[in-house]
Design an enzyme around this catalytic site. Structure first.
Site, short mmCIF file in Angstrom:
data_model
loop_
_atom_site.label_atom_id
_atom_site.label_comp_id
_atom_site.label_asym_id
_atom_site.label_seq_id
_atom_site.Cartn_x
_atom_site.Cartn_y
_atom_site.Cartn_z
N VAL A 23 0.85 -1.21 0.00
CA VAL A 23 0.00 0.00 0.00
C VAL A 23 0.89 1.25 0.00
O VAL A 23 0.69 2.17 -0.81
CB VAL A 23 -0.95 0.00 1.23
CG1 VAL A 23 -1.59 1.36 1.43
CG2 VAL A 23 -2.02 -1.08 1.08
N ASP A 128 -8.49 -17.07 8.68
CA ASP A 128 -9.69 -17.93 8.58
C ASP A 128 -10.19 -18.20 7.16
O ASP A 128 -10.96 -19.13 6.93
CB ASP A 128 -10.84 -17.31 9.38
CG ASP A 128 -10.60 -17.35 10.88
OD1 ASP A 128 -9.61 -17.98 11.30
OD2 ASP A 128 -11.40 -16.76 11.62
N ARG A 155 1.90 -36.51 14.37
CA ARG A 155 1.74 -37.83 13.74
C ARG A 155 2.87 -38.78 14.16
O ARG A 155 2.63 -39.96 14.42
CB ARG A 155 1.73 -37.64 12.21
CG ARG A 155 1.76 -38.89 11.40
CD ARG A 155 0.46 -39.64 11.41
NE ARG A 155 -0.55 -39.02 10.57
CZ ARG A 155 -1.79 -39.49 10.45
NH1 ARG A 155 -2.17 -40.56 11.14
NH2 ARG A 155 -2.66 -38.90 9.67
N ARG A 163 -1.71 -43.96 19.27
CA ARG A 163 -2.69 -43.09 19.93
C ARG A 163 -3.61 -42.40 18.93
O ARG A 163 -3.26 -42.23 17.74
CB ARG A 163 -1.96 -42.00 20.73
CG ARG A 163 -1.48 -42.50 22.06
CD ARG A 163 -0.64 -41.45 22.76
NE ARG A 163 -0.28 -41.89 24.10
CZ ARG A 163 0.70 -41.37 24.81
NH1 ARG A 163 1.44 -40.40 24.32
NH2 ARG A 163 0.94 -41.81 26.02
N GLY A 171 -10.53 -21.13 13.70
CA GLY A 171 -11.64 -21.04 12.75
C GLY A 171 -12.93 -21.00 13.55
O GLY A 171 -13.57 -22.02 13.76
N GLY A 186 -3.56 -36.12 6.05
CA GLY A 186 -4.18 -37.45 6.06
C GLY A 186 -4.96 -37.73 7.33
O GLY A 186 -4.94 -38.85 7.86
N ALA A 187 -5.67 -36.71 7.82
CA ALA A 187 -6.47 -36.90 9.03
C ALA A 187 -7.59 -37.90 8.75
O ALA A 187 -8.13 -37.96 7.64
CB ALA A 187 -7.08 -35.57 9.47
N HIS A 253 -2.70 -19.79 19.16
CA HIS A 253 -2.20 -18.61 18.44
C HIS A 253 -0.90 -18.84 17.68
O HIS A 253 -0.50 -17.96 16.91
CB HIS A 253 -2.06 -17.43 19.41
CG HIS A 253 -3.39 -16.86 19.77
ND1 HIS A 253 -4.22 -17.46 20.69
CD2 HIS A 253 -4.06 -15.77 19.31
CE1 HIS A 253 -5.34 -16.75 20.79
NE2 HIS A 253 -5.26 -15.73 19.96
O1 F6P Z 1 -10.19 -14.29 13.16
C1 F6P Z 1 -8.99 -14.95 13.30
C2 F6P Z 1 -8.92 -15.72 14.57
O2 F6P Z 1 -7.62 -16.22 14.66
C3 F6P Z 1 -9.97 -16.83 14.72
O3 F6P Z 1 -9.63 -17.99 14.01
C4 F6P Z 1 -9.97 -17.00 16.21
O4 F6P Z 1 -11.18 -17.56 16.64
C5 F6P Z 1 -9.82 -15.62 16.71
O5 F6P Z 1 -9.13 -14.90 15.70
C6 F6P Z 1 -9.09 -15.47 18.02
O6 F6P Z 1 -9.07 -14.13 18.37
P1 F6P Z 1 -8.28 -13.52 19.61
O7 F6P Z 1 -6.82 -13.50 19.24
O8 F6P Z 1 -8.83 -12.15 19.76
O9 F6P Z 1 -8.54 -14.42 20.77
#
Ligand code: F6P
Length: 323
Positions: A23, A128, A155, A163, A171, A186-187, A253
């Site tokens: 940008v 997401d 895995r 296990r 998500g 391959g889940a 995270h």
């Molecule tokens: O929107 C992206 C995301 O990583 C989601 O997959 C997840 O539910 C959310 O953010 C988590 O948000 P925060 O970091 O605010 O807990």
């Protein structure tokens, strides 16, 4: 268009920095001043603006996170907060805004445009991948690769101990990461918010696997799955089916961090340039996206109200290949 402001909002995503860089550089290339706005809409409200030049965005292309910081602003949800934000834009002479983020970010941008008519373009930046109007969002590819790398490691230990692992991926409302990661690792099953798989159905799949001498299995659970998170799913399965020793991993995270993949860097670069060019060309209140490898501009209203669907072919082959 003489002065453009750019901000990142909502959950950060790998590749946001590449988009900011694009940008800024596209602005400079077009003789437009570019201001970075810090901490998302909170920075817009508080006038936390800084003029950026070509060198301000040097060496950030491959860095995760966002140099502009991000926030989920409660104040911007209020009319008073948005009025303050508009005043700050006026004060700095901002005549166009580029917001990088997801659904919440665009909901805010859309209201702001309706109220004050300040030209705005959104760039889809969220791991997401749940935005209508772009085949991919910035960060989705990197996050999926992070998940695949982690599950490959899980895995190894799952196999060594025979296990069953339940791995929870991000998500909240969408299963894009879960589905892709399921195919790539391959889940045995993928549990998605979009397509409910009941605990009994899951157990039937696991029994079939055990009957064909499957010794270890990975079940991927998207955090928004209707049965609950991975811990809950594991508990429910354990209560009915004790064939396997089970373990749970919540990736959390870690999925949002790290250096963006080449794909995300290129996507972010293309969308960043297209956002500036779109503002100049009068594409207002739109989200820039990439559909079938072509730049598109979708009304923000549409991108937030329409549901971007999971790829049916991917859903189908995930089932075929997990037997
Ligand atoms: O929107 C992206 C995301 O990583 C989601 O997959 C997840 O539910 C959310 O953010 C988590 O948000 P925060 O970091 O605010 O807990």
């Amino acid at each position: 268009m003489r002065k453009i402001g750019v901000l990142t909002s909502g959950g950060d995503a790998p590749g946001m920095n590449a988009a900011i860089r694009a940008v800024v550089r596209a602005c400079v290339f077009n003789d437009i001043e570019c201001y970075g706005i810090f901490k998302g809409y909170d920075g817009l409200i508080n006038g936390d603006f800084k003029k950026l030049n070509v060198r301000s965005v040097a060496k950030i292309l491959g860095r995760g996170g966002t140099i502009l910081k991000s926030a989920r602003s409660d104040e911007f949800r209020t009319p008073e907060g948005r009025a303050k934000a508009y005043e700050a834009c006026k004060k700095h002479g901002i005549d166009g805004l580029i917001t990088i983020g997801g659904n919440g970010t665009f909901t805010g941008a859309n209201i702001f445009y309706q109220e004050f008519g300040l030209p705005v373009i959104g760039i889809p930046g969220t791991i997401d991948n749940d935005l209508y109007g772009s085949d991919n969002t910035i960060g989705y590819d990197t996050a999926t690769n992070t998940v695949v790398d982690a599950i490959d490691k899980i895995r190894d230990t799952a196999n060594s101990h025979n296990r069953l692992f339940f791995v929870e991926v991000m998500g909240r409302d969408a299963g894009f990461i879960a589905l892709r990661a399921g195919i790539a690792t391959g889940a045995i099953a993928v549990m998605l918010p979009e397509e409910e798989l009941t605990i009994d159905e899951l157990i039937a799949i696991l029994e079939k696997g055990a009957a064909s001498n499957k010794t270890s299995s990975i079940v991927i659970v998207a955090e928004g799955d209707a049965n609950g998170g991975a811990y809950e799913v594991a508990q429910k399965v354990n209560a009915k089916y004790a064939q396997y020793e089970t373990r749970v991993t919540v990736l959390g995270h870690i999925q949002r961090g790290g250096s963006p993949s080449a794909w995300d860097r290129v996507l972010a670069s293309r969308l960043g340039v297209a956002a500036v060019e779109g503002l100049v060309a009068g594409e207002l209140n739109k989200m820039v996206g990439l559909v079938n490898d072509q730049i598109t501009y979708t009304p923000l209203e549409t991108s937030i109200s329409m549901k971007f669907q999971l790829n049916k072919e991917e859903l189908r082959i995930a089932k075929i290949l997990s037997i």
